[in-house]
Scaffold this active site. Structure first.
Site, short mmCIF file in Angstrom:
data_model
loop_
_atom_site.label_atom_id
_atom_site.label_comp_id
_atom_site.label_asym_id
_atom_site.label_seq_id
_atom_site.Cartn_x
_atom_site.Cartn_y
_atom_site.Cartn_z
N ASP A 7 -2.49 -2.18 6.55
CA ASP A 7 -2.46 -3.17 5.45
C ASP A 7 -3.37 -4.33 5.83
OD1 ASP A 7 -1.56 -4.47 3.04
OD2 ASP A 7 -0.30 -5.75 4.27
N SER A 8 -3.67 -5.16 4.84
CA SER A 8 -4.48 -6.36 5.10
C SER A 8 -3.71 -7.37 5.94
CB SER A 8 -4.87 -7.01 3.77
OG SER A 8 -3.69 -7.34 3.05
N CYS A 70 -1.40 -0.47 1.51
CA CYS A 70 -2.00 -1.62 0.84
C CYS A 70 -2.52 -1.11 -0.49
CB CYS A 70 -3.15 -2.16 1.69
SG CYS A 70 -4.12 -3.45 0.90
N GLU A 157 2.23 -14.83 3.22
CA GLU A 157 1.71 -14.88 4.58
C GLU A 157 2.04 -16.24 5.23
OE1 GLU A 157 -0.24 -12.59 6.56
OE2 GLU A 157 0.02 -10.98 5.12
N CYS A 190 2.01 -4.30 -4.92
CA CYS A 190 1.41 -4.89 -3.73
C CYS A 190 2.49 -4.82 -2.67
CB CYS A 190 1.02 -6.34 -4.01
SG CYS A 190 0.51 -7.25 -2.52
N HIS A 192 3.06 -6.54 -0.20
CA HIS A 192 3.65 -7.82 0.21
C HIS A 192 4.86 -8.19 -0.66
CE1 HIS A 192 -0.05 -8.50 2.47
NE2 HIS A 192 0.44 -9.63 2.96
N1 DGL Z 1 -0.53 -5.87 0.61
C1 DGL Z 1 -1.74 -5.59 -0.05
C2 DGL Z 1 -1.55 -4.82 -1.33
O1 DGL Z 1 -0.65 -4.02 -1.39
C3 DGL Z 1 -2.86 -6.57 -0.03
C4 DGL Z 1 -2.65 -7.97 -0.38
C5 DGL Z 1 -3.91 -8.78 -0.12
O2 DGL Z 1 -4.41 -8.72 0.99
O3 DGL Z 1 -4.35 -9.47 -1.04
O4 DGL Z 1 -2.30 -4.96 -2.25
#
Ligand code: DGL
Length: 260
Positions: A7-8, A70, A157, A190, A192
């Protein structure tokens, strides 16, 4: 077996933990590109370049399969990641997400589907295209809306997972849909967002809020990569090799989850 999870940032830990609760005998490598998060506000070319760099690191870890946990990377860079990983199978988030929405929706008599995701994911059109295809195959008239939520990943974050500003921001993003009758299904598009699932549920009363982390576990079971246990295990299983491109950027609340 060793599975890579990418993931990012810390969002993919929601998928990693779902896997660690449902499989035994598997070890993991988790790569969070915390030096470059968020991906969702970057251009497709930048996202693809960063994904290729991370995939190259994961390739050197001799993993047997890679889960791109991600949605942004899955929507825009799955082809590039697969090219780096060569014969290692690579799984993304979009297919399991579409499966999860279809299973929890159940037909045109229900309300719309709202995909909540990063700007890059929404602009890629990946979810909209696949959901509309699936619904028309099923003969459903279900409407699909996609909402970009660019401010949420930086707040998560930062550890603002129950902050007044977060609740207010989510309220702004969903206000056009919150009183839809009947209420529909909202997909957390997402990885997150499961950290703030309760905030979405509060902002969308009566809606089903779908978290696709569990859907990834079922998908990997269906394709035969893993054999998930029918119910969640009481402890997280498997060892994890944690890699963060900027370890100092891992928020305190996530550090508590970064265990063995
Ligand atoms: N968690 C990621 C996603 O599912 C990326 C969020 C990001 O880095 O903007 O899209």
């Amino acid at each position: 077996m060793k599975i890579g999870v990418f993931d990012s940032g810390i969002g993919g830990i929601t998928v990693l933990n779902a896997l660690r609760r449902r499989v035994t005998g598997v070890d993991f490598v988790y790569l969070g590109d915390t030096a470059h998060v968020p991906y969702g506000t970057k251009s497709p070319a930048q996202i693809r370049r960063l994904c290729v760099e991370s995939a190259t690191v994961l390739k050197s870890k001799k993993i047997d399969a890679l889960v791109v946990a991600c949605n942004t990377a899955s929507s825009l860079a799955l082809g590039e990641i697969r090219a780096v990983m060569e014969s290692v199978p690579v799984f993304g988030m979009v297919e399991p997400g579409v499966e999860a929405v279809t299973e929890s929706h159940g037909g045109s008599s229900l309300g719309p589907v709202l995909v909540l995701a990063t700007r890059a994911t929404v602009r890629s059109g990946a979810y909209g295209i696949q959901l509309r295809d699936r619904f028309s195959q099923n003969g459903w008239q279900t409407e699909v809306f996609e909402q970009e939520c660019p401010l949420l990943v930086p707040m998560i974050e930062e550890g603002w997972v129950d902050h007044a500003i977060l609740h207010q921001t989510i309220g702004e993003y969903v206000h056009a849909h919150r009183s839809s009758q009947p209420p529909g299904v909202a997909l957390l598009g997402c990885t997150h967002y499961p950290w703030i699932q309760a905030a979405f549920e509060r902002a969308l009363p009566g809606w089903k809020v779908v978290n696709s982390a569990e859907a990834v576990v079922s998908h990997l079971g269906k394709v035969g990569l893993i054999q998930p246990t029918p119910v969640g295990l009481s402890r997280l299983q498997g060892a994890v090799d944690w890699i963060f491109s900027d370890p100092d950027a891992v928020p305190a609340f996530a550090k508590e989850l970064v265990q063995g």
